[in-house]
Design an enzyme around this catalytic site. Structure first.
Site: not given
Lengths: 134, 134
Positions: A7, A79, A130
């Site tokens: 994502h 992010h 991430e």
């Protein structure tokens, strides 16, 4: 090591307004808001054909996105999250290459219930990364 | 209206250093650099399983990413690009909803040879959005 882009996370000051923009203006499918108090955010998922956008609104006193919104009050890309097969092997490889893992270097349980790590944006051209084990 | 996430674009000051980070530290497949003088960038594609990251380095005097790097010298996420089926229908819908199209509102030929438009970041929570007709 990197597999799918899981994502892109966008911090927003007003989740229902942001969700309406993605639904009505951009014509995307958006989920109902989900409160994740243990992660300090409320999230709406924007479902695209190959991945998703996560719209994040701060929740509670210690939201990890509060300082980002202090600096960028109208929001912004917070992010990107990449999937990996083995997060411990990924972490050890990253440390060997000199990249900094945020926090104590141990994977935490992320918003999707999977082990995650965050990498220092200064080691990745100003991009907070991430990693999520799938 | 939105279909796939075509790419996430990351502006970087040093393309070969950034490509090495994605290849060696993150273990991703990266392309050779491609100079696109008509777009004012040199690009490296990071190929993920479901989409791609585009690392952009300024090229020439009038690069569209120069001012971004002036503000963020170590780089950062510059824009996200979503695919649409019909860019004129998308544009007309966006204008009807009050969203601002950058430039003169007419699609240009993007870096992949397809018609593209950019949308005003102030209308999308601080996120510069590119639409590409596939």
């Amino acid at each position: 090591m990197l597999k799918r882009l899981n994502h892109v996370a966008i911090a927003v000051p007003d989740l229902s307004a942001a969700a309406a923009i993605y639904r009505d203006t951009l014509g995307a499918k958006v989920s109902a808001p989900q409160s994740l108090p243990e992660h300090g955010v409320t999230v709406v998922f924007v479902e695209l054909d190959n991945t998703k956008i996560e719209l994040l609104e701060p929740l509670g006193e210690k939201s990890p996105i509060a300082s980002f919104l202090d600096k960028s009050p109208s929001g912004g890309i917070h992010h990107v999250c990449y999937e990996v097969d083995d997060i411990i092997a990924a972490r050890d490889h990253l440390k060997e290459k000199g990249a900094r893992i945020l926090g104590d270097g141990e994977p935490k349980t992320g918003a999707h219930g999977k082990p995650v790590l965050f990498l220092h944006p200064k080691d990745f051209n100003g991009t907070l990364v991430e990693l999520e084990q799938i």
